[in-house]
Write a protein that holds these residues in place. Structure first.
Motif, mmCIF file in Angstrom:
data_model
loop_
_atom_site.group_PDB
_atom_site.id
_atom_site.type_symbol
_atom_site.label_atom_id
_atom_site.label_comp_id
_atom_site.label_asym_id
_atom_site.label_seq_id
_atom_site.Cartn_x
_atom_site.Cartn_y
_atom_site.Cartn_z
ATOM 1 N N ARG A 30 13.408 29.523 -12.277
ATOM 2 C CA ARG A 30 14.702 30.405 -12.246
ATOM 3 C C ARG A 30 15.778 29.570 -11.929
ATOM 4 O O ARG A 30 17.194 29.333 -11.756
ATOM 5 C CB ARG A 30 14.860 31.571 -11.443
ATOM 6 N N GLU A 31 15.879 28.786 -10.654
ATOM 7 C CA GLU A 31 16.713 28.158 -10.682
ATOM 8 C C GLU A 31 16.543 26.394 -10.898
ATOM 9 O O GLU A 31 17.398 25.371 -10.121
ATOM 10 C CB GLU A 31 16.721 27.731 -8.735
ATOM 11 N N GLY A 32 16.396 26.253 -11.538
ATOM 12 C CA GLY A 32 15.785 25.019 -12.730
ATOM 13 C C GLY A 32 16.137 23.877 -11.941
ATOM 14 O O GLY A 32 15.771 22.572 -11.878
ATOM 15 N N LEU A 33 14.345 24.066 -10.725
ATOM 16 C CA LEU A 33 13.672 23.124 -10.137
ATOM 17 C C LEU A 33 12.353 22.817 -10.395
ATOM 18 O O LEU A 33 12.036 24.111 -10.464
ATOM 19 C CB LEU A 33 13.643 23.851 -8.320
ATOM 20 N N GLY A 34 12.174 22.131 -10.471
ATOM 21 C CA GLY A 34 11.050 21.969 -10.752
ATOM 22 C C GLY A 34 9.478 21.497 -9.831
ATOM 23 O O GLY A 34 10.393 21.761 -8.681
ATOM 24 N N PRO A 35 8.384 20.976 -10.099
ATOM 25 C CA PRO A 35 7.313 21.452 -8.831
ATOM 26 C C PRO A 35 7.031 20.235 -8.436
ATOM 27 O O PRO A 35 6.118 20.472 -7.262
ATOM 28 C CB PRO A 35 5.805 21.389 -9.937
ATOM 29 N N GLU A 36 7.777 19.123 -8.054
ATOM 30 C CA GLU A 36 7.995 17.492 -7.316
ATOM 31 C C GLU A 36 7.956 17.870 -5.624
ATOM 32 O O GLU A 36 6.694 17.315 -5.546
ATOM 33 C CB GLU A 36 9.158 17.499 -7.397
ATOM 34 N N GLN A 37 8.344 18.734 -5.267
ATOM 35 C CA GLN A 37 8.382 19.287 -3.973
ATOM 36 C C GLN A 37 7.376 20.069 -3.607
ATOM 37 O O GLN A 37 7.125 21.383 -4.638
ATOM 38 C CB GLN A 37 10.105 20.074 -3.358
ATOM 39 N N PRO A 38 6.203 19.679 -2.065
ATOM 40 C CA PRO A 38 5.501 20.475 -1.862
ATOM 41 C C PRO A 38 5.615 21.927 -1.283
ATOM 42 O O PRO A 38 6.877 22.117 -0.998
ATOM 43 C CB PRO A 38 4.977 19.472 -1.271
ATOM 44 N N PHE A 39 4.691 22.638 -1.731
ATOM 45 C CA PHE A 39 4.489 23.689 -0.384
ATOM 46 C C PHE A 39 3.813 23.388 0.697
ATOM 47 O O PHE A 39 3.591 22.764 0.831
ATOM 48 C CB PHE A 39 3.909 24.913 -1.281
ATOM 49 N N THR A 40 4.474 24.654 1.614
ATOM 50 C CA THR A 40 3.785 23.765 2.922
ATOM 51 C C THR A 40 3.120 25.276 3.751
ATOM 52 O O THR A 40 4.002 26.742 4.037
ATOM 53 C CB THR A 40 5.466 23.546 3.978
ATOM 54 N N LEU A 41 2.009 25.371 4.407
ATOM 55 C CA LEU A 41 1.713 26.501 4.917
ATOM 56 C C LEU A 41 1.347 25.913 6.164
ATOM 57 O O LEU A 41 0.921 24.691 6.463
ATOM 58 C CB LEU A 41 0.294 26.465 3.828
ATOM 59 N N THR A 42 1.952 27.011 7.340
ATOM 60 C CA THR A 42 1.495 26.634 8.073
ATOM 61 C C THR A 42 1.203 27.989 9.133
ATOM 62 O O THR A 42 1.013 28.548 8.887
ATOM 63 C CB THR A 42 3.370 26.337 8.554
ATOM 64 N N ARG A 43 0.359 27.042 9.674
ATOM 65 C CA ARG A 43 -0.635 28.137 11.313
ATOM 66 C C ARG A 43 0.691 28.364 12.733
ATOM 67 O O ARG A 43 0.507 26.518 12.429
ATOM 68 C CB ARG A 43 -2.185 28.008 11.084
ATOM 69 N N PHE A 44 0.607 28.850 13.149
ATOM 70 C CA PHE A 44 1.116 28.897 14.221
ATOM 71 C C PHE A 44 0.177 29.643 15.073
ATOM 72 O O PHE A 44 -0.658 30.022 15.268
ATOM 73 C CB PHE A 44 2.451 30.067 13.912
ATOM 74 N N ASP A 45 0.773 28.882 16.750
ATOM 75 C CA ASP A 45 0.115 29.113 17.659
ATOM 76 C C ASP A 45 -0.071 30.959 18.137
ATOM 77 O O ASP A 45 -1.276 31.173 19.046
ATOM 78 C CB ASP A 45 0.684 28.303 19.078
ATOM 79 N N ASN A 46 -0.149 31.885 17.425
ATOM 80 C CA ASN A 46 0.216 33.380 17.453
ATOM 81 C C ASN A 46 -0.724 34.134 16.423
ATOM 82 O O ASN A 46 -0.820 35.166 16.916
ATOM 83 C CB ASN A 46 1.550 34.198 17.733
ATOM 84 N N GLY A 47 -1.320 32.736 15.513
ATOM 85 C CA GLY A 47 -2.362 33.498 14.977
ATOM 86 C C GLY A 47 -1.748 33.629 13.590
ATOM 87 O O GLY A 47 -2.147 33.884 12.794
ATOM 88 N N THR A 48 -0.331 33.997 13.260
ATOM 89 C CA THR A 48 0.133 34.087 11.838
ATOM 90 C C THR A 48 0.412 33.047 11.043
ATOM 91 O O THR A 48 0.430 31.563 11.151
ATOM 92 C CB THR A 48 2.036 34.240 12.532
ATOM 93 N N LEU A 49 0.678 33.055 9.644
ATOM 94 C CA LEU A 49 0.514 31.893 8.255
ATOM 95 C C LEU A 49 1.470 32.060 7.531
ATOM 96 O O LEU A 49 1.991 33.326 7.576
ATOM 97 C CB LEU A 49 -0.853 32.181 7.677
ATOM 98 N N ALA A 50 1.648 31.308 7.741
ATOM 99 C CA ALA A 50 3.458 31.287 6.921
ATOM 100 C C ALA A 50 3.371 30.519 5.469
ATOM 101 O O ALA A 50 2.848 29.309 5.599
ATOM 102 C CB ALA A 50 4.562 30.765 7.214
ATOM 103 N N LEU A 51 3.804 30.476 4.260
ATOM 104 C CA LEU A 51 4.139 29.582 2.989
ATOM 105 C C LEU A 51 5.550 29.895 2.680
ATOM 106 O O LEU A 51 6.191 30.633 2.809
ATOM 107 C CB LEU A 51 3.397 30.440 2.057
ATOM 108 N N GLU A 52 5.965 28.008 2.904
ATOM 109 C CA GLU A 52 7.125 27.943 2.751
ATOM 110 C C GLU A 52 7.371 27.169 1.378
ATOM 111 O O GLU A 52 6.867 26.453 1.116
ATOM 112 C CB GLU A 52 7.792 27.385 3.950
#
Length: 167
Positions: free
Chosen positions: A108-130
């Motif tokens: 929708r924003e006209g961007l391609g798949p080149e830039q990777p997604f980042t999956l992160t686990r934090f020390d408090n046990g939470t997970l984030a996908l950015e």
């Protein structure tokens, strides 16, 4: 011909005050004032707000999602192009759906798949996908432990082998 003088009318009575309406209007105004004061004090003092302590990342994975002709989705490491996971057709519904939603936002924003997604686990046990390309952030634990675990298996030390299980 007699001349008629205007009849003298008694003076009109003063307007009737409606004490109930005035009292109700005053009550509504007072209630509104109390609510605004309570909101101001609550925000200033942090009443009812939940804050998570700041967390430090303990594991992270940058990856690209690539669709395959057979309907599978391969997750490829951004640094070394190694296969992190292969999601067969009909499997990994949460991982597949989440990544598809992020990919559609890029389109929708006209961007391609080149830039990777980042999956992160934090020390408090939470997970984030950015997704740095769009600025989107998904707190995975918000979707339940089972769905968060589907992504947690992708992190270093928890790799999903090709053909094994569902991420």
């Amino acid at each position: 011909m007699p001349i008629e003088l205007p009849a003298r009318r008694p003076s009109e009575p003063p307007p009737v005050r409606r004490p109930l309406q005035s009292l109700a209007l005053f009550g509504v105004g007072a209630l509104l004032g109390i609510v605004l004061l309570a909101v101001f004090i609550g925000r200033r003092e942090g009443v009812g707000l939940t804050e998570l302590p700041s967390a430090r990342p303990v594991a992270s994975l940058g990856f690209r999602a690539e669709d395959r002709p057979d309907g599978a989705v391969e997750l490829v490491g951004a640094q070394d192009n190694r296969l992190v996971a292969r999601i067969a057709p009909g499997e990994g519904g949460f991982v597949r759906g989440t990544l598809r939603g992020l990919a559609q936002a890029r389109q929708r924003e006209g961007l391609g798949p080149e830039q990777p997604f980042t999956l992160t686990r934090f020390d408090n046990g939470t997970l984030a996908l950015e997704d740095a390309a769009t600025g989107r952030h998904v707190a995975l634990e918000a979707f339940g432990a089972t769905n968060a675990a589907a992504f947690a298996r992708l992190l270093p030390g928890n790799e999903v082998q090709e053909g094994r299980g569902r991420p």
